[in-house]
Design an enzyme around this catalytic site. Structure first.
Site, mmCIF file in Angstrom:
data_model
loop_
_atom_site.group_PDB
_atom_site.id
_atom_site.type_symbol
_atom_site.label_atom_id
_atom_site.label_comp_id
_atom_site.label_asym_id
_atom_site.label_seq_id
_atom_site.Cartn_x
_atom_site.Cartn_y
_atom_site.Cartn_z
ATOM 1 N N HIS A 58 149.672 67.174 35.819
ATOM 2 C CA HIS A 58 149.359 67.209 34.378
ATOM 3 C C HIS A 58 147.844 67.140 34.211
ATOM 4 O O HIS A 58 147.152 66.483 34.964
ATOM 5 C CB HIS A 58 150.009 66.024 33.636
ATOM 6 C CG HIS A 58 150.079 66.267 32.161
ATOM 7 N ND1 HIS A 58 149.038 65.980 31.331
ATOM 8 C CD2 HIS A 58 151.043 66.811 31.399
ATOM 9 C CE1 HIS A 58 149.364 66.315 30.101
ATOM 10 N NE2 HIS A 58 150.576 66.829 30.100
ATOM 11 N N ASP A 108 158.359 68.498 31.856
ATOM 12 C CA ASP A 108 159.189 69.695 32.066
ATOM 13 C C ASP A 108 160.069 69.603 33.299
ATOM 14 O O ASP A 108 160.921 70.460 33.515
ATOM 15 C CB ASP A 108 158.265 70.922 32.190
ATOM 16 C CG ASP A 108 157.589 71.209 30.862
ATOM 17 O OD1 ASP A 108 156.348 71.236 30.820
ATOM 18 O OD2 ASP A 108 158.311 71.347 29.861
#
Ligand code: SDX
Length: 391
Positions: free
Chosen positions: A275, A332
């Protein structure tokens, strides 16, 4: 530093704007929507309660929330002429391609009579997009399978309506055991939509803000955000995670793919990991991981993909490359497992993200438009070309 500007490939060091909507602490894994911790909202609220919070800055009282949801129901219908637009897509068009086009076309159906200098007209535009997004999304799916469109119903909640518009069949009322509106699915959708509703200045929200800064109409700005979200490095990752798990196939092939992900010459990335901001854990992934167990148990959708995902997570979290690079499962990584258990087709996963993120996008749009003296966004560059003037 090069001359006037610091060069940052991901525009991370320079704050692009001020906002009171979402706060992230990437080191501590903190995510607040309007000051409320994400785990509290995920536990106690529905998606529309969180949408009200993001758009208005505070949670609504009973009356305010009821009024808000009534108005969402009022705006849910699509102009009948849009059917022709949707039908114009080939049946195998990717639903995200359809979403970009159809949402952009809302400018042609709903914008001319509104004045964006009027806060009430801006609020109506935002409500229209929040209300119509699931209707458009479900229509894209129904078009792809050649089923008739299902209209939103005033007796169903936002998530119940979406499931009904996706899966109900005119030949039967929503009572068939395989098609009834499963409360487990409704609860899971509310949770997933809350967790995906906003996330500070991510790529798609920054795209919406940059487009908004030019004074483009709100539907065009949101369509730009949808286009940015589609990328596999961003919202497209949930669909890419399922393809990756499908490609890995079995637990014994995990080491081979972990090595591929570490190989600088190999473009393969471990989808659902890493991320831009979270460098220890993504608080949303923690919440979704727990929900996965519940959904798979209750829908008895024993899913080998989930077992493979757990095994991949365990292996990666022990790998010194992933530890050193601070790569952890992100939002996700698990969301696709739940969507799959709810029979949402894989190519609709990023569309699900779009529905949820619309709450954040319209909140940022409203925040920007309310700010007096907004100036057009204009990122600068470091020029690396040649200069022939003195040749
Ligand atoms: C979302 O911004 C947001 O808030 C986004 C989002 C939201 O809610 O809006 O949270 C939603 O987009 C989540 C991310 C979904 N994308 C993926 O899961 C795709 C896989 N992840 C990677 O593409 C990547 O991790 C990114 C795009 C998410 C982040 O990219 P960065 O910022 O370039 O990653 P980094 O700087 O932390 O990378 C550090 C190192 C790099 O290697 P070096 O250059 O230091 O040698 O780790 C490597 C990267 O190449 N790396 C990975 C990796 N992610 C980063 N290596 C293998 N697999 C990965 N997934």
């Amino acid at each position: 530093k090069m001359g006037l500007f610091t060069y940052d490939p991901g525009f991370m060091s320079t704050a692009s704007c001020k906002s009171a909507i979402t706060y992230i602490d990437g080191e501590k894994g903190v995510l607040l929507y309007r000051g409320y911790p994400i785990d509290q909202l995920a536990e106690k609220c529905t998606f529309l309660e969180v949408a009200y919070l993001l758009m208005n800055g505070e949670l609504g009282d009973k009356h305010e929330q009821a009024q808000f949801e009534h108005e969402i129901g009022q705006h849910a219908m699509l102009h009948e002429a849009m059917r022709g637009f949707i039908d114009g897509f080939h049946y195998d068009a990717h639903p995200m391609a359809m979403m970009v086009g159809i949402v952009g076309s809302l400018s042609a159906f709903y914008h001319s009579e509104l004045n964006m200098d009027d806060p009430e007209h801006r609020r109506i535009s935002a409500m229209r997009m929040l209300a119509k997004m699931p209707v458009i999304a479900a229509a894209c799916y129904r078009h792809s399978i050649g089923y008739p469109y299902v209209y939103p119903r005033s007796d169903l909640s936002y998530c119940e309506n979406f499931l009904n518009m996706m899966f109900s069949l005119p030949s039967q009322k929503y009572i068939d055991k395989d098609n009834y509106i499963d409360p487990v699915a409704v609860k899971a959708l509310n949770l997933l939509f809350i967790l995906h509703a906003d996330h500070e200045q991510n790529a798609s929200t920054s795209t919406v803000r940059l487009a908004s800064s030019t004074g483009a109409n709100p539907y065009a700005c949101i369509a730009a955000g949808i286009a940015a979200l589609w990328g596999p490095a961003h919202g497209g990752a949930n669909e890419a995670v399922l393809s990756m798990l499908g490609e890995i196939g079995t637990v014994d092939r995990i080491p081979e793919y972990i090595e591929k992900a570490k190989d600088k010459n190999d473009p393969f990335r471990l989808m659902g990991f890493g991320h831009r901001v979270y460098k220890n854990f993504d608080p949303r992934a923690t919440i979704i991981r727990k929900a996965c167990y519940e959904v798979l148990e209750r829908t008895s959708a024993k899913d080998p993909m989930f077992d493979l995902a757990l095994a991949l997570e365990e292996y990666a979290l022990k790998d010194e490359y992933f530890i050193e690079k601070k790569l952890y499962p992100n939002v996700d990584f698990y969301s696709g497992i739940i969507y799959k258990a709810l029979n949402i087709p894989v190519d609709m996963f990023t569309v699900m993200f779009t529905i949820a993120r619309t709450a954040g996008w319209v909140s940022h749009w409203l925040e920007m438009m309310a700010e007096p003296g907004q100036r057009i966004g204009r990122p600068r560059q470091i020029y690396t070309g040649k200069d022939v003037r003195n040749v």
